[in-house]
Motif scaffolding. Sequence first.
Motif, mmCIF file in Angstrom:
data_model
loop_
_atom_site.group_PDB
_atom_site.id
_atom_site.type_symbol
_atom_site.label_atom_id
_atom_site.label_comp_id
_atom_site.label_asym_id
_atom_site.label_seq_id
_atom_site.Cartn_x
_atom_site.Cartn_y
_atom_site.Cartn_z
ATOM 1 N N LYS B 18 1.178 -0.945 0.180
ATOM 2 C CA LYS B 18 0.278 0.155 -0.226
ATOM 3 C C LYS B 18 0.908 1.079 -0.028
ATOM 4 C CE LYS B 18 -3.995 -1.914 2.352
ATOM 5 N NZ LYS B 18 -3.796 -3.142 3.370
ATOM 6 N N ALA B 19 2.188 1.301 -0.603
ATOM 7 C CA ALA B 19 3.218 2.179 -0.892
ATOM 8 C C ALA B 19 2.132 3.539 -1.317
ATOM 9 C CB ALA B 19 4.398 2.060 -1.101
ATOM 10 N N GLY B 20 2.618 4.521 -1.011
ATOM 11 C CA GLY B 20 2.574 5.747 -1.797
ATOM 12 C C GLY B 20 2.925 6.417 -1.367
ATOM 13 N N VAL B 21 3.093 7.805 -2.049
ATOM 14 C CA VAL B 21 3.900 9.240 -2.349
ATOM 15 C C VAL B 21 3.472 10.490 -3.074
ATOM 16 C CG1 VAL B 21 5.231 8.731 -4.168
ATOM 17 C CG2 VAL B 21 6.470 9.702 -2.176
ATOM 18 N N VAL B 50 1.165 16.805 -4.832
ATOM 19 C CA VAL B 50 0.016 15.062 -5.814
ATOM 20 C C VAL B 50 0.893 13.787 -5.662
ATOM 21 C CG1 VAL B 50 -0.989 14.397 -8.140
ATOM 22 C CG2 VAL B 50 0.255 17.148 -7.396
ATOM 23 N N TRP B 51 -0.424 13.013 -5.715
ATOM 24 C CA TRP B 51 -0.055 11.673 -4.897
ATOM 25 C C TRP B 51 0.448 11.038 -5.586
ATOM 26 C CZ3 TRP B 51 0.011 9.398 -0.490
ATOM 27 C CH2 TRP B 51 0.216 9.327 0.767
ATOM 28 N N ARG B 52 1.248 11.162 -6.194
ATOM 29 C CA ARG B 52 2.462 10.397 -7.956
ATOM 30 C C ARG B 52 2.073 8.808 -7.161
ATOM 31 N NH1 ARG B 52 5.684 14.052 -10.044
ATOM 32 N NH2 ARG B 52 3.288 15.563 -10.698
ATOM 33 N N LEU B 53 1.804 8.135 -6.413
ATOM 34 C CA LEU B 53 1.433 6.768 -6.095
ATOM 35 C C LEU B 53 0.675 6.731 -4.946
ATOM 36 C CD1 LEU B 53 2.757 4.595 -8.152
ATOM 37 C CD2 LEU B 53 4.461 4.107 -6.431
ATOM 38 N N LEU B 87 13.491 7.931 -2.544
ATOM 39 C CA LEU B 87 12.350 8.202 -1.971
ATOM 40 C C LEU B 87 11.716 7.394 -0.791
ATOM 41 C CD1 LEU B 87 10.874 10.672 -2.890
ATOM 42 C CD2 LEU B 87 9.546 9.624 -5.166
ATOM 43 N N VAL B 88 11.555 7.877 0.197
ATOM 44 C CA VAL B 88 10.793 7.283 1.071
ATOM 45 C C VAL B 88 8.967 7.200 1.032
ATOM 46 C CG1 VAL B 88 10.001 7.571 3.746
ATOM 47 C CG2 VAL B 88 12.483 8.076 2.752
ATOM 48 N N PRO B 89 8.495 6.762 0.948
ATOM 49 C CA PRO B 89 7.101 6.427 1.020
ATOM 50 C C PRO B 89 5.967 7.489 2.128
ATOM 51 C CG PRO B 89 7.637 4.724 2.003
ATOM 52 C CD PRO B 89 8.634 5.090 1.643
ATOM 53 N N ASP B 90 5.342 7.610 2.463
ATOM 54 C CA ASP B 90 4.291 8.875 2.662
ATOM 55 C C ASP B 90 3.384 8.087 3.080
ATOM 56 O OD1 ASP B 90 5.836 11.351 2.301
ATOM 57 O OD2 ASP B 90 4.400 11.442 0.666
ATOM 58 N N GLU B 91 3.157 6.819 2.625
ATOM 59 C CA GLU B 91 2.035 5.746 2.943
ATOM 60 C C GLU B 91 2.262 4.148 2.678
ATOM 61 O OE1 GLU B 91 -1.671 6.364 1.372
ATOM 62 O OE2 GLU B 91 -0.814 5.561 -0.799
ATOM 63 N N GLY B 92 2.384 3.489 3.538
ATOM 64 C CA GLY B 92 2.465 2.070 3.469
ATOM 65 C C GLY B 92 4.197 2.214 3.587
ATOM 66 N N THR B 93 4.382 0.730 3.307
ATOM 67 C CA THR B 93 6.015 0.968 3.146
ATOM 68 C C THR B 93 6.505 -0.529 1.622
ATOM 69 O OG1 THR B 93 5.137 -1.536 3.763
ATOM 70 C CG2 THR B 93 5.645 -0.295 6.070
ATOM 71 N N VAL B 94 7.980 0.637 1.595
ATOM 72 C CA VAL B 94 8.533 -0.414 0.629
ATOM 73 C C VAL B 94 9.714 -1.328 1.051
ATOM 74 C CG1 VAL B 94 10.032 0.207 -1.049
ATOM 75 C CG2 VAL B 94 7.814 1.285 -0.633
ATOM 76 N N ARG B 95 9.889 -2.690 1.101
ATOM 77 C CA ARG B 95 10.345 -3.356 1.810
ATOM 78 C C ARG B 95 12.024 -4.199 0.846
ATOM 79 N NH1 ARG B 95 7.971 -7.635 5.838
ATOM 80 N NH2 ARG B 95 6.524 -6.675 3.658
ATOM 81 N N ARG B 96 12.776 -4.958 1.254
ATOM 82 C CA ARG B 96 13.559 -4.787 0.286
ATOM 83 C C ARG B 96 14.273 -5.943 1.112
ATOM 84 N NH1 ARG B 96 14.978 0.154 0.564
ATOM 85 N NH2 ARG B 96 13.228 1.040 -0.758
#
Lengths: 245, 274
Positions: B18-21, B50-53, B87-96
Amino acid sequence: MLVLRDLQKQYTKFRLGYLWTLLEPLGMSIVLWFVFSVLLGARALGLQPYLLFLSVAILPWWWFTKGIAASTRVFRRAGGQLRISLLPTEIWVLRVLIVSMIEFLFSLPVIVVAMIVTRTWPGPLIVLFPVAVALQFVLMYGLSLLISAGCVVIPDLARIVRIVLRALFYLSPVLYSISNIPEAVRGLAALNPLVGVLGLYRIGFWPEEIEDAYGYAVSIGLSIVILAIGMIVFRRTEPRILKEA
Amino acid sequence: MARQKLTPGLDALLAFDKAGVRMPRRRRRKGDGRRQRLRRIAGEVKRDEVWRLRHATFSVEEGESVAIVGGRGSGREALLRLAAGTLVPDEGTVRRRLGVVPMIDVARSFVRQYTVRQNIYLVGGLLGMSPEAVTESLGEVVTFAGVESILDKYLGTTPPVIRQRLAWATAMSTNARAYAIEQVLIVGERDFRQQCWTRVDRMREDGVTFLLASDSPKQFRRFCDRAILLDEGHVVAQTTVPDAIARLRALRRADRPSPDEPDDSASGPTGDDQ
């Protein structure tokens, strides 16, 4: 490690102008010395010899102004590099700081010149000089983190910083000595963290200069506090900074 | 290093949850800077984001090549940057699980006042290589990019084509296990392009992961196992490459009748900013 290399790149631009790093502060010191000592004959201002007194403080002051001014535009200049940079974001701030510090270190021969001209030699307390450099570094790093992050959020901050720097020049004991300040406001003036820093630079030449530890304590304390705040604020704003790229 | 933190136990190589930025809107609408500012003061144009994602949820397995299909302003770059951690997500998470190397307009990071050699060190460093690692792979980069003769010349004098080659060669020399590639990098002379793609093919066989964003359906078909279709910052579908391309075409056609909304349709939904 990476910073150093980054710096080395940055540095190729400066090497050509090395002579200028020397001439600029030297010229500045001479002008100020001429105005205040010869024209105005202000014997009461600062300590003697005034030329040396000036140059010892002016070099760190220049480092301070240049570093802080540069930190207001780090991220505007970083541009596309930020988009692919896998390095910690703090490195950008650290880099301009180190560049300005190296410039400062290279301009130190000016003090030597002033020493020779005035035939004044430092006492044993000169060993505190590196301490002063370290303290100024910590103080500036904290401030740079704060300001560089702040400038991303509020672009107008860059201009405010410029004005504050101007004001700070006169509020700090660069042209005068802390003992020139009336007793009544001296405590207030010592709240300026630069007082202690500049005092440490000068103590090697004028050990009698500042006997009370108050200014130093304030400097060290404030530097650490500012560094802590700077780091927290920077962490918080990091996502915003990255978006600007 | 928090933003590129690795999650070793992750079952996929890369997982968006649920990542967004939100990004500040960059494009100017009308008039010059002063006029813009006046409008902003008057409250006509808000300095908005603007929400890009939004709510992007997907994962990428190791060794996969995923096409990021979407038009301009669909959030491709944001997605790639999130994947790489620039870039750091504003919502949700991104893991790698492994580091992802961002190949996003690398050529723009070159500095004209530096020599070619210095630029290789600079960009290599930005992409996370140690100076020693760059020194080690320098020869390879130089041959690959074909810049032997100008290694110590200033970059400002070289044609853009060379810069693109250099960018590509440097990025590839990082020997990472995963790349996030933006289409701008994929230009240059045909020979060189060929060379690049052969290299990519070889790396894919080695199990290197690729995220590829491009405008060229041809490249997608050739290199990608599957596709993620983006529209206005939303992950519309995760399908096969041909299907995604077809659906993108359909989306474009649907967009065309309303060209009088200048940027909005392309840059994502507005008005839902907090």
